[in-house]
Design an enzyme around this catalytic site. Structure first.
Site, short mmCIF file in Angstrom:
data_model
loop_
_atom_site.label_atom_id
_atom_site.label_comp_id
_atom_site.label_asym_id
_atom_site.label_seq_id
_atom_site.Cartn_x
_atom_site.Cartn_y
_atom_site.Cartn_z
N ARG A 1 -27.40 -55.52 -71.48
CA ARG A 1 -27.63 -54.51 -70.40
C ARG A 1 -26.19 -54.70 -69.22
O ARG A 1 -25.60 -55.55 -69.29
CB ARG A 1 -28.73 -55.70 -70.25
CG ARG A 1 -30.16 -55.48 -69.82
CD ARG A 1 -30.57 -56.76 -69.47
NE ARG A 1 -32.79 -56.39 -70.21
CZ ARG A 1 -33.41 -57.44 -70.25
NH1 ARG A 1 -33.18 -58.51 -69.91
NH2 ARG A 1 -34.59 -57.20 -70.45
N GLN B 1 -26.24 -68.17 -51.66
CA GLN B 1 -24.81 -68.51 -51.19
C GLN B 1 -25.09 -69.31 -49.81
O GLN B 1 -23.49 -69.76 -49.06
CB GLN B 1 -24.26 -67.33 -51.21
CG GLN B 1 -24.64 -66.54 -52.35
CD GLN B 1 -23.95 -64.87 -51.61
OE1 GLN B 1 -23.14 -64.07 -51.83
NE2 GLN B 1 -25.51 -64.24 -51.57
N ARG B 2 -25.86 -69.86 -49.10
CA ARG B 2 -25.44 -70.54 -48.28
C ARG B 2 -25.84 -71.81 -47.83
O ARG B 2 -26.19 -72.72 -46.90
CB ARG B 2 -26.49 -69.10 -46.42
CG ARG B 2 -25.63 -68.43 -46.67
CD ARG B 2 -25.28 -68.11 -45.24
NE ARG B 2 -26.80 -68.47 -44.07
CZ ARG B 2 -27.19 -67.46 -43.72
NH1 ARG B 2 -27.12 -66.00 -43.35
NH2 ARG B 2 -28.19 -67.80 -42.89
N GLY C 1 -21.55 -60.97 -47.51
CA GLY C 1 -20.38 -60.51 -47.02
C GLY C 1 -20.60 -59.91 -45.77
O GLY C 1 -19.43 -59.40 -45.15
N ASP D 1 -18.82 -65.12 -44.29
CA ASP D 1 -18.43 -63.88 -45.14
C ASP D 1 -16.76 -64.01 -45.10
O ASP D 1 -16.07 -62.89 -45.34
CB ASP D 1 -18.83 -63.71 -44.03
CG ASP D 1 -19.70 -63.28 -44.17
OD1 ASP D 1 -21.16 -63.43 -45.07
OD2 ASP D 1 -20.66 -62.48 -42.85
N GLY E 1 -19.13 -68.25 -36.74
CA GLY E 1 -18.05 -67.04 -36.94
C GLY E 1 -17.74 -66.16 -35.13
O GLY E 1 -17.85 -66.57 -34.28
N THR F 1 -18.06 -69.34 -41.12
CA THR F 1 -18.73 -68.65 -42.16
C THR F 1 -18.23 -68.44 -43.60
O THR F 1 -17.32 -68.40 -43.81
CB THR F 1 -18.59 -66.17 -41.52
OG1 THR F 1 -19.10 -65.90 -42.40
CG2 THR F 1 -16.88 -66.98 -41.29
O1 F6P Z 1 -23.13 -63.80 -41.74
C1 F6P Z 1 -23.48 -64.79 -42.87
C2 F6P Z 1 -24.63 -63.90 -43.47
O2 F6P Z 1 -25.37 -64.36 -44.70
C3 F6P Z 1 -23.61 -62.87 -43.89
O3 F6P Z 1 -23.34 -62.36 -45.43
C4 F6P Z 1 -25.64 -61.64 -44.33
O4 F6P Z 1 -25.16 -60.03 -43.88
C5 F6P Z 1 -26.33 -62.51 -42.88
O5 F6P Z 1 -25.94 -63.54 -42.87
C6 F6P Z 1 -27.23 -62.49 -43.46
O6 F6P Z 1 -28.08 -62.54 -42.43
P1 F6P Z 1 -29.67 -63.33 -42.21
O7 F6P Z 1 -29.46 -64.96 -42.82
O8 F6P Z 1 -29.42 -63.42 -40.40
O9 F6P Z 1 -30.51 -62.52 -43.01
#
Ligand code: F6P
Length: 369
Positions: A179, A291-292, A187, A144, A119, A142
């Site tokens: 709720r 999300q990753r 992001g 993001d 990124g 990324t």
């Molecule tokens: O840049 C990708 C990201 O997942 C961001 O969305 C998030 O703020 C950050 O990395 C989290 O970083 P780490 O994996 O170091 O907690």
């Protein structure tokens, strides 16, 4: 470099994301096939380049990995050679300039070029490595989607898919219990994931960093829905969302990183404020690294493969200092230095925002609604 002697390094820098292995595979296979290249994998991003941790990758190493999440090379967001954390004499952490070691290792391993997949942080470092004399090509990654000069980065589609599924699931449980369900998504300073997943999942309120929110419109939206018989609401909050009186909500600081700030916690805050103001029960979900992780979507696999093969073409052309990019559905290349000029944020009048507003979504900034 001759066709047979090309030694091509690959590294993955910064936070991981789905599609990294698909890019590694695409670069390695296309460079082996078209350039007869020897592929050198650098371990753990620029940290591995500083420390000289590298290994030759065979065809078998990159086979069968297109669908695998993570990165077979490992990655790190603490490996900026110009901001390198080392243990000092007193056992504490000292930040030093270790950049000369990257060039030394680049030469020691006989690299003709290095493809850096990452990124904005990775591209900043790559640009500086290019200025030191390394032949660098960039590939934008990324979740993001905040990298300039490319319409999309790979990994983003998967993150949006995961976040959308979460919003869908929160709908059913939220409506059953009447709720307010708040979901905080990643992001960093950009709201692309929140805006896209919020739109796709039909969130009632989307809060993103680019549109500072106020409490009143948020509370009004929830109350109005409940008086109309919709006794539940879905709030999709970007981790960087902020209202003027609170600013960014920071989870922690890590001095080993170039950007020490780690965002997180705004979702809890929003949930607490909604409960206090409306007396409606609220639950908060922080999606975080879900999300990753995991397998990339077909879209990300395809984009990653296109980026990877483009990167190999750029090496063959000797177009160093360039980054593969997606522009208007075409794979092109751009100057790395243009891609790092600033972050790509969501324009407040972007079509994604206009579409969400058109169907009644609140961004917490409306007057009298
Ligand atoms: O840049 C990708 C990201 O997942 C961001 O969305 C998030 O703020 C950050 O990395 C989290 O970083 P780490 O994996 O170091 O907690």
């Amino acid at each position: 470099m001759t066709r047979q002697s090309c030694r091509l390094g690959i590294l993955t820098g910064g936070g991981d994301c789905p599609g990294l292995n698909a890019v590694i595979r695409a670069i390695a296979k296309s460079a082996m096939n078209s350039l007869g290249a020897t592929i050198i994998g650098v371990e753990d991003g620029f940290e591995g380049l500083v420390e000289g941790r590298m290994k030759e990758l065979s065809n078998a190493d990159v086979s069968g990995i297109i669908n695998q999440g993570g990165t077979i090379l490992g990655t790190s967001n603490k490996g900026d050679p110009w901001h390198y954390p080392m243990e000092g004499p007193d056992g504490g952490i000292e930040i030093v300039d270790a950049s000369f070691r990257t060039l030394k290792n680049y030469k020691r391993w006989g690299l003709d070029a290095l493809i850096a997949i990452g990124g904005d942080g990775t591209m900043h470092i790559s640009h500086r490595c290019g200025e030191m004399g390394m032949n660098i090509i960039g590939v934008p990654k990324t979740i993001d989607n905040d990298l300039l000069c490319t319409d999309l980065t790979f990994g983003h589609d998967t993150a949006v898919y995961v976040a959308t599924e979460a919003v869908d699931r929160l709908h059913t449980t939220g409506s059953s219990h009447h709720r307010v369900m708040v979901v905080e998504v990643m992001g960093r300073y950009a709201g692309w994931i929140a805006a896209s997943a919020g739109l796709a999942g039909g969130a009632d309120i989307i809060l993103i960093p680019e549109i500072p929110f106020r409490w009143e419109p948020v509370f009004n939206c929830v109350i109005k829905r409940s008086t109309r018989g919709k006794r539940f609401s879905i709030v999709c909050v970007a981790e960087g969302a902020q209202c003027p009186e609170v600013g960014e909500v920071v989870k922690s600081y890590d001095v080993k990183r170039t950007d020490a700030k780690q965002l997180g916690g705004v979702g809890e805050y929003v949930g607490k404020m909604i409960t206090e103001a409306t007396d409606i029960e609220t639950r908060v979900t922080i999606l975080g690294h879900l999300q990753r992780g995991g397998s990339p979507t077909p879209f990300d696999r395809i984009l990653a493969t296109k980026f990877g093969t483009k990167a190999t073409e750029l090496v063959a052309e000797g177009a160093f200092g360039r980054m593969a990019a997606l522009q208007s559905n075409e794979i092109v290349s751009v100057d790395i230095k243009d891609a790092i000029e600033r972050q790509k944020l969501v324009p407040p009048d972007h079509e994604i925002i206009r579409a969400a507003r058109a169907v009644g979504t609140s961004f917490g900034d409306e007057d009298g609604r």
